[in-house]
Design a protein around this motif. Structure first.
Motif, PDB file in Angstrom:
ATOM      1  N   LYS A   1      -8.905 -13.613 -12.964  1.00  0.00           N
ATOM      2  CA  LYS A   1      -9.002 -13.576 -11.176  1.00  0.00           C
ATOM      3  C   LYS A   1      -7.626 -13.810 -10.503  1.00  0.00           C
ATOM      4  O   LYS A   1      -6.892 -14.911 -10.761  1.00  0.00           O
ATOM      5  N   ILE A   2      -7.209 -13.164 -10.024  1.00  0.00           N
ATOM      6  CA  ILE A   2      -5.677 -13.447  -9.661  1.00  0.00           C
ATOM      7  C   ILE A   2      -5.398 -12.538  -7.982  1.00  0.00           C
ATOM      8  O   ILE A   2      -5.935 -11.461  -7.671  1.00  0.00           O
ATOM      9  N   THR A   3      -5.609 -14.306  -7.320  1.00  0.00           N
ATOM     10  CA  THR A   3      -4.880 -13.382  -5.639  1.00  0.00           C
ATOM     11  C   THR A   3      -3.651 -13.487  -5.591  1.00  0.00           C
ATOM     12  O   THR A   3      -2.615 -14.527  -5.921  1.00  0.00           O
ATOM     13  N   GLY A   4      -3.394 -12.844  -4.817  1.00  0.00           N
ATOM     14  CA  GLY A   4      -2.227 -12.214  -4.259  1.00  0.00           C
ATOM     15  C   GLY A   4      -2.272 -12.230  -3.019  1.00  0.00           C
ATOM     16  O   GLY A   4      -3.101 -11.727  -1.958  1.00  0.00           O
ATOM     17  N   HIS A   5      -0.642 -12.523  -2.266  1.00  0.00           N
ATOM     18  CA  HIS A   5      -0.357 -12.426  -0.590  1.00  0.00           C
ATOM     19  C   HIS A   5       0.365 -10.712  -1.062  1.00  0.00           C
ATOM     20  O   HIS A   5       1.358 -10.856  -0.902  1.00  0.00           O
ATOM     21  N   PHE A   6       0.223  -9.507   0.073  1.00  0.00           N
ATOM     22  CA  PHE A   6       0.826  -9.353   0.356  1.00  0.00           C
ATOM     23  C   PHE A   6       1.045  -8.673   1.769  1.00  0.00           C
ATOM     24  O   PHE A   6       0.319  -8.343   2.403  1.00  0.00           O
ATOM     25  N   PHE A   7       2.529  -8.631   2.101  1.00  0.00           N
ATOM     26  CA  PHE A   7       2.789  -9.156   3.225  1.00  0.00           C
ATOM     27  C   PHE A   7       3.740  -7.957   3.957  1.00  0.00           C
ATOM     28  O   PHE A   7       4.032  -7.189   3.204  1.00  0.00           O
ATOM     29  N   LEU A   8       3.242  -7.494   4.600  1.00  0.00           N
ATOM     30  CA  LEU A   8       4.161  -6.619   5.516  1.00  0.00           C
ATOM     31  C   LEU A   8       5.172  -6.508   6.824  1.00  0.00           C
ATOM     32  O   LEU A   8       3.863  -6.575   7.419  1.00  0.00           O
ATOM     33  N   ILE A   9       6.216  -7.063   6.604  1.00  0.00           N
ATOM     34  CA  ILE A   9       7.278  -7.477   7.846  1.00  0.00           C
ATOM     35  C   ILE A   9       7.748  -6.150   8.240  1.00  0.00           C
ATOM     36  O   ILE A   9       8.924  -6.017   7.894  1.00  0.00           O
ATOM     37  N   PRO A  10       7.597  -5.656   9.013  1.00  0.00           N
ATOM     38  CA  PRO A  10       7.913  -4.409   9.775  1.00  0.00           C
ATOM     39  C   PRO A  10       9.134  -4.907  11.289  1.00  0.00           C
ATOM     40  O   PRO A  10       9.120  -6.011  11.248  1.00  0.00           O
ATOM     41  N   ASN A  11       9.991  -4.061  11.365  1.00  0.00           N
ATOM     42  CA  ASN A  11      11.031  -3.999  12.647  1.00  0.00           C
ATOM     43  C   ASN A  11       9.552  -4.145  13.592  1.00  0.00           C
ATOM     44  O   ASN A  11       8.513  -3.986  13.626  1.00  0.00           O
TER      45      ASN A  11
END
Length: 205
Positions: free
Chosen positions: A182-192
């Motif tokens: 069981k793995i926790t990840g954080h996906f961030f999309l950093i746009p202009n």
């Protein structure tokens, strides 16, 4: 209202829309990752929200060493994807592909680095594929760069690389579940800034 003139106090309708966007992205990613590692991997999305860029290190643990997969996005809206995992979770994620137990020393080997980069490509394409349909962007990910450092240093690197960056990032917290991990990840999309406005409009469907 934010300095951009954008409301971040979302009503329940827009919160549900954000959760739906996160669920579609995670569904794509789970299918693609399962095919890559030849095992059933499920991805749950307990949290989807816009967060100030400066809060990113606090969310993932600013006093901890993290493994970040940094993916520059080319196309209609220049931006970055940042996939962040604790070192332990990154090693377990790599093990899904290498089928080898992580070494006890916590050091990421070249084989594990290669596996994580390949997984990063798959996840970035899967998340972006779903987002492209929703926001009608042309989004092209580049090869991920793997960085082991404190979360704040990884964010600083992105702010230097992407000079015209918005004040907010889209966070899709993702819990990966496979029979033995069981793995926790954080996906961030950093746009202009322009990309941020488009993302916010997407929550109005």
């Amino acid at each position: 209202m934010s300095g951009l003139g954008v409301p971040f106090e979302f009503d329940q309708y827009r919160k549900d829309a954000l959760k739906e966007i996160g669920g579609i992205c995670a569904g794509n990613a789970a299918t693609a990752l399962s095919q890559l590692v030849r095992k059933k991997v499920e991805i749950q999305v307990p949290e989807v929200m816009f967060v100030p860029i400066e809060d990113v290190p606090k969310i993932v643990g600013e006093d901890k060493l993290i493994v970040g997969l940094v993916v520059r996005i080319l196309g209609d809206i220049p931006s970055f994807i940042l996939l962040m995992f604790s070192q332990k979770d990154a090693l377990n994620l790599a093990a899904l592909m290498t089928e080898k137990l992580p070494n006890g020393g916590g050091v990421i080997t070249e084989m594990e680095r290669s596996a994580l980069k390949e997984i990063g490509v798959i996840l970035a394409n899967a998340y972006l594929g779903a987002l492209s349909v929703i926001v009608r962007w042309g989004l092209v990910p580049t090869v991920p760069e793997l960085i082991e450092d404190m979360a704040e240093a990884v964010v600083d690197y992105i702010l230097i690389e992407l000079s015209d960056v918005s004040q907010y990032a889209l966070l899709i917290r993702s819990d990966f579940t496979e029979a033995s991990h069981k793995i926790t990840g954080h996906f961030f999309l950093i746009p202009n800034p322009e990309g941020l406005e488009i993302l916010l409009k997407a929550t109005e469907f």
